[in-house]
Design a protein around this motif. Structure first.
Motif, PDB file in Angstrom:
ATOM      1  N   UNK A  22       0.833  -1.204  -0.023  1.00  0.00           N
ATOM      2  CA  UNK A  22       0.253   0.086  -0.055  1.00  0.00           C
ATOM      3  C   UNK A  22       1.070   1.367   0.098  1.00  0.00           C
ATOM      4  N   UNK A  23       2.044   1.131   0.622  1.00  0.00           N
ATOM      5  CA  UNK A  23       2.999   2.419   0.707  1.00  0.00           C
ATOM      6  C   UNK A  23       3.491   2.594  -0.618  1.00  0.00           C
ATOM      7  N   UNK A  24       3.812   1.557  -1.294  1.00  0.00           N
ATOM      8  CA  UNK A  24       4.331   1.862  -2.639  1.00  0.00           C
ATOM      9  C   UNK A  24       3.480   2.458  -3.552  1.00  0.00           C
ATOM     10  N   UNK A  25       2.271   1.868  -3.388  1.00  0.00           N
ATOM     11  CA  UNK A  25       1.346   2.222  -4.421  1.00  0.00           C
ATOM     12  C   UNK A  25       0.785   3.708  -4.028  1.00  0.00           C
ATOM     13  N   UNK A  26       0.969   4.212  -2.883  1.00  0.00           N
ATOM     14  CA  UNK A  26       0.556   5.595  -2.548  1.00  0.00           C
ATOM     15  C   UNK A  26       1.941   6.467  -2.917  1.00  0.00           C
ATOM     16  N   UNK A  27       2.925   6.201  -2.886  1.00  0.00           N
ATOM     17  CA  UNK A  27       3.988   6.814  -3.400  1.00  0.00           C
ATOM     18  C   UNK A  27       3.970   6.987  -4.979  1.00  0.00           C
ATOM     19  N   UNK A  28       3.753   5.866  -5.648  1.00  0.00           N
ATOM     20  CA  UNK A  28       3.897   6.054  -7.058  1.00  0.00           C
ATOM     21  C   UNK A  28       2.579   6.696  -7.500  1.00  0.00           C
ATOM     22  N   UNK A  29       1.227   6.592  -6.640  1.00  0.00           N
ATOM     23  CA  UNK A  29       0.379   7.153  -7.155  1.00  0.00           C
ATOM     24  C   UNK A  29       0.363   8.759  -7.102  1.00  0.00           C
ATOM     25  N   UNK A  30       0.818   9.372  -6.030  1.00  0.00           N
ATOM     26  CA  UNK A  30       1.435  10.550  -5.717  1.00  0.00           C
ATOM     27  C   UNK A  30       2.104  11.155  -6.801  1.00  0.00           C
ATOM     28  N   UNK A  31       3.251  10.161  -7.153  1.00  0.00           N
ATOM     29  CA  UNK A  31       4.205  10.730  -8.290  1.00  0.00           C
ATOM     30  C   UNK A  31       3.539  10.986  -9.572  1.00  0.00           C
ATOM     31  N   UNK A  40       4.168  17.304 -22.165  1.00  0.00           N
ATOM     32  CA  UNK A  40       4.662  16.762 -23.320  1.00  0.00           C
ATOM     33  C   UNK A  40       5.238  15.219 -22.912  1.00  0.00           C
ATOM     34  N   UNK A  41       5.269  14.244 -23.709  1.00  0.00           N
ATOM     35  CA  UNK A  41       5.825  12.959 -23.371  1.00  0.00           C
ATOM     36  C   UNK A  41       7.270  12.998 -23.058  1.00  0.00           C
ATOM     37  N   UNK A  42       7.992  13.692 -23.530  1.00  0.00           N
ATOM     38  CA  UNK A  42       9.258  14.170 -23.143  1.00  0.00           C
ATOM     39  C   UNK A  42       9.525  14.351 -21.909  1.00  0.00           C
ATOM     40  N   UNK A  43       8.554  15.484 -21.240  1.00  0.00           N
ATOM     41  CA  UNK A  43       8.646  15.924 -20.011  1.00  0.00           C
ATOM     42  C   UNK A  43       8.291  15.237 -18.704  1.00  0.00           C
ATOM     43  N   UNK A  44       7.366  13.863 -19.264  1.00  0.00           N
ATOM     44  CA  UNK A  44       6.875  13.177 -18.343  1.00  0.00           C
ATOM     45  C   UNK A  44       7.764  12.123 -17.759  1.00  0.00           C
ATOM     46  N   UNK A  45       7.922  11.582 -16.738  1.00  0.00           N
ATOM     47  CA  UNK A  45       8.623  10.606 -16.367  1.00  0.00           C
ATOM     48  C   UNK A  45       8.019   9.274 -16.774  1.00  0.00           C
ATOM     49  N   UNK A  46       8.815   8.410 -17.256  1.00  0.00           N
ATOM     50  CA  UNK A  46       8.081   7.099 -17.827  1.00  0.00           C
ATOM     51  C   UNK A  46       7.847   6.061 -16.700  1.00  0.00           C
ATOM     52  N   UNK A  47       6.902   5.266 -16.820  1.00  0.00           N
ATOM     53  CA  UNK A  47       6.706   4.328 -15.919  1.00  0.00           C
ATOM     54  C   UNK A  47       6.549   2.844 -16.838  1.00  0.00           C
ATOM     55  N   UNK A  48       7.192   1.865 -16.229  1.00  0.00           N
ATOM     56  CA  UNK A  48       7.381   0.645 -17.186  1.00  0.00           C
ATOM     57  C   UNK A  48       6.352  -0.207 -17.040  1.00  0.00           C
TER      58      UNK A  48
END
Length: 145
Positions: A22-31, A40-48
């Motif tokens: 749940x903690x990892x989910x909350x952190x990634x969701x917040x990001x 733009x896609x270049x400015x957004x961090x990628x999520x694999x």
């Protein structure tokens, strides 16, 4: 590049499968939610992570898995009993509304207060876009307003 909705759906699936805590989910969701949705896609961090369904296919959860119209109608017509909360999966909030209405019926004020809250929530549900509703109430964890 996957959309924010697809990425959040993938995160939720990983959480449901026990891959993420749940903690990892909350952190990634917040990001994901903190970044600009219209960047733009270049400015957004990628999520694999790729969305994984329990059936084994790569289909993501449908956007309309919980209808905002259904939630709004339940809030308007059965809102003081908290039925819309149960529909959205917020059992604790639903039980709270139900108990306040039933126990508060002795002094009449309980159902009135819960009815007002439900009416406000119905208006909020209807004014949000489908994506905002999905991100806030289905993927996110926001049982009140």
């Amino acid at each position: 590049m996957a959309s924010t909705l697809e990425e959040l759906t993938a995160l939720k699936t990983l959480l449901d499968q026990g891959v993420l805590t749940q903690e990892e989910f909350n952190l990634k969701k917040a990001e994901l939610l903190s970044r600009d949705l219209y960047s733009t896609p270049a400015a957004a961090p990628a999520f694999n992570a790729q969305p994984v369904s329990p059936c084994g296919s790569d289909a993501a959860v449908a956007l309309d898995s919980k209808s905002k119209l259904a939630a709004a109608l339940l809030a308007l017509f059965l809102g003081s009993l908290g039925i819309h909360k149960f529909y959205l999966g917020y059992t604790a909030a639903g039980v709270t509304m139900l108990l306040v209405s039933l126990l508060g019926a002795l002094i009449v004020i309980g159902p009135v207060i819960m009815g007002i809250i439900a009416f406000i929530e119905a208006i909020i549900y209807l004014t949000k876009t489908d994506e905002q509703f999905y991100l806030t109430y289905v993927v996110g964890d926001r049982p009140w307003f």
